[in-house]
Enzyme design. Structure first.
Site: not given
Ligand code: NDP
Length: 312
Positions: A135, A138-139
């Protein structure tokens, strides 16, 4: 245990748990069949920086745990087992778990999520959350100024690679096929080709993710020549080779699309009256904890309204 509920929520990620907070707080007798292990994709995520309300970030398992405590406060019943079957009719659904338990309810919310597909290398699994991710939203933030790699050749890989150039100095896209066989749409492919921070390596497969505690390089193989080499400056690996919705148990019960995502007929309703849906099991576009939570709230409100004709 009394196994008759107003509503059964299948899935213990942000969508299912938010739905449970809403339904149990509305005095509906609620059961969550949360899966085993429970918690969904957030359990594999370290820092979550973009869930509103946590300015200092929160780790995925802590966020899930907070959701769950909040649902338990309103007496939601939890069963940490996997659902293997759902049957019955509006007003009387029967949900069976892998231990053979059956629970009954008047309505159901399906919130079983989707699972990212992985390369299934031992080193990849060991370093998940330590530089290996599925992701970028997300990261990506954690890779400012670094060199990272994306595996995949579909729209998701193009989107992830393009997004990651906001943070990384260089993004290597590893494609196992050729430029001609890439699955990505023309427009998304071209956007990635035109980005000066993105470099494509074709006919390239990852054979090992290097590093003991964090990603410290990749071993890659040219699948035409068999030649292996090390990309030792790579500090992150994003795997973008598709997702699989967790709907095997639903196949003959509600309508799914050609990939297996639950089809929505109207708001959060499915093709089966009394069965609602929330989160990544139906949403292949946004896939965020906050959108899944919002979707769970919507399904709960729709189910409450539906049940007001059946309860009491
Ligand atoms: P896709 O199924 O479209 O593509 C998966 C890609 O991963 C393929 O290129 C495939 O390669 C590759 N792949 C699969 N397994 C491996 C492996 N073991 N090693 C290396 N590569 C592998 O999945 P996406 O997630 O990209 O997209 C899913 C759907 O969502 C699509 O319909 C897409 O259009 C849509 N989508 C749309 C977006 C948008 O419009 N903004 C953004 C993201 C997704 P191969 O071709 O060699 O099999």
């Amino acid at each position: 245990m009394d196994k008759l509920f107003d509503i059964i929520i299948i899935g213990g990620g942000p969508a299912g748990l938010t739905a449970a907070i809403y339904t149990s707080r509305a005095f509906l007798k609620t059961a969550v069949i949360a899966g085993n292990p429970p918690g969904g994709q957030l359990m594999l995520t370290t820092d979550v920086d973009n869930f509103p309300g946590f300015p200092d970030g929160i780790v995925g398992p802590d966020l899930i745990s907070s959701f769950r405590v909040q649902a338990e406060k309103y007496e939601t019943f939890f069963l940490d087992e996997n659902t293997v079957k759902i049957s019955g009719e509006p007003g009387n659904f029967v949900v069976t778990t892998d231990s053979g338990q059956t629970l009954q309810s008047k309505a159901v919310i399906v919130a079983t999520g989707a699972s990212a597909k992985w390369l299934n290398l031992e080193s990849e699994q060991r370093l998940r959350g330590k530089g290996v991710s599925a992701c970028a939203t997300c990261d990506g933030f954690f890779f400012k100024g670094q060199t990272i790699a994306v595996v995949g050749a579909g729209d998701a890989a193009m989107e992830e690679a393009t997004f990651l150039t906001r943070f990384a100095n260089k993004v290597l896209v590893l494609v196992r096929g050729t430029k001609e066989t890439m699955r990505a749409s023309k427009i998304m492919r071209q956007r990635a080709f035109d980005n000066p921070r993105i470099e494509f390596l074709f006919n390239t497969e990852v054979s090992e993710v290097l590093g003991d505690t964090v990603v410290a390089g990749l071993r890659v193989k040219d699948n035409l020549t068999g030649e292996e080499k090390t990309l030792d400056n790579v500090t992150g690996l994003f795997v973008a080779i598709g997702h699989k919705p967790n709907t095997d148990f639903l196949k003959d019960f509600v309508e799914l699309d050609h990939v297996g995502y639950v089809k929505i007929t109207d708001n959060t309703r499915t093709s089966k009256e009394g069965v609602f849906v929330a989160g990544d099991v139906s949403d292949f576009r946004y896939r965020q904890a906050v959108t899944a939570a919002g979707f769970g709230c919507m399904a709960a409100l729709d189910a409450e309204k539906y049940l007001s004709g059946h309860v009491g």
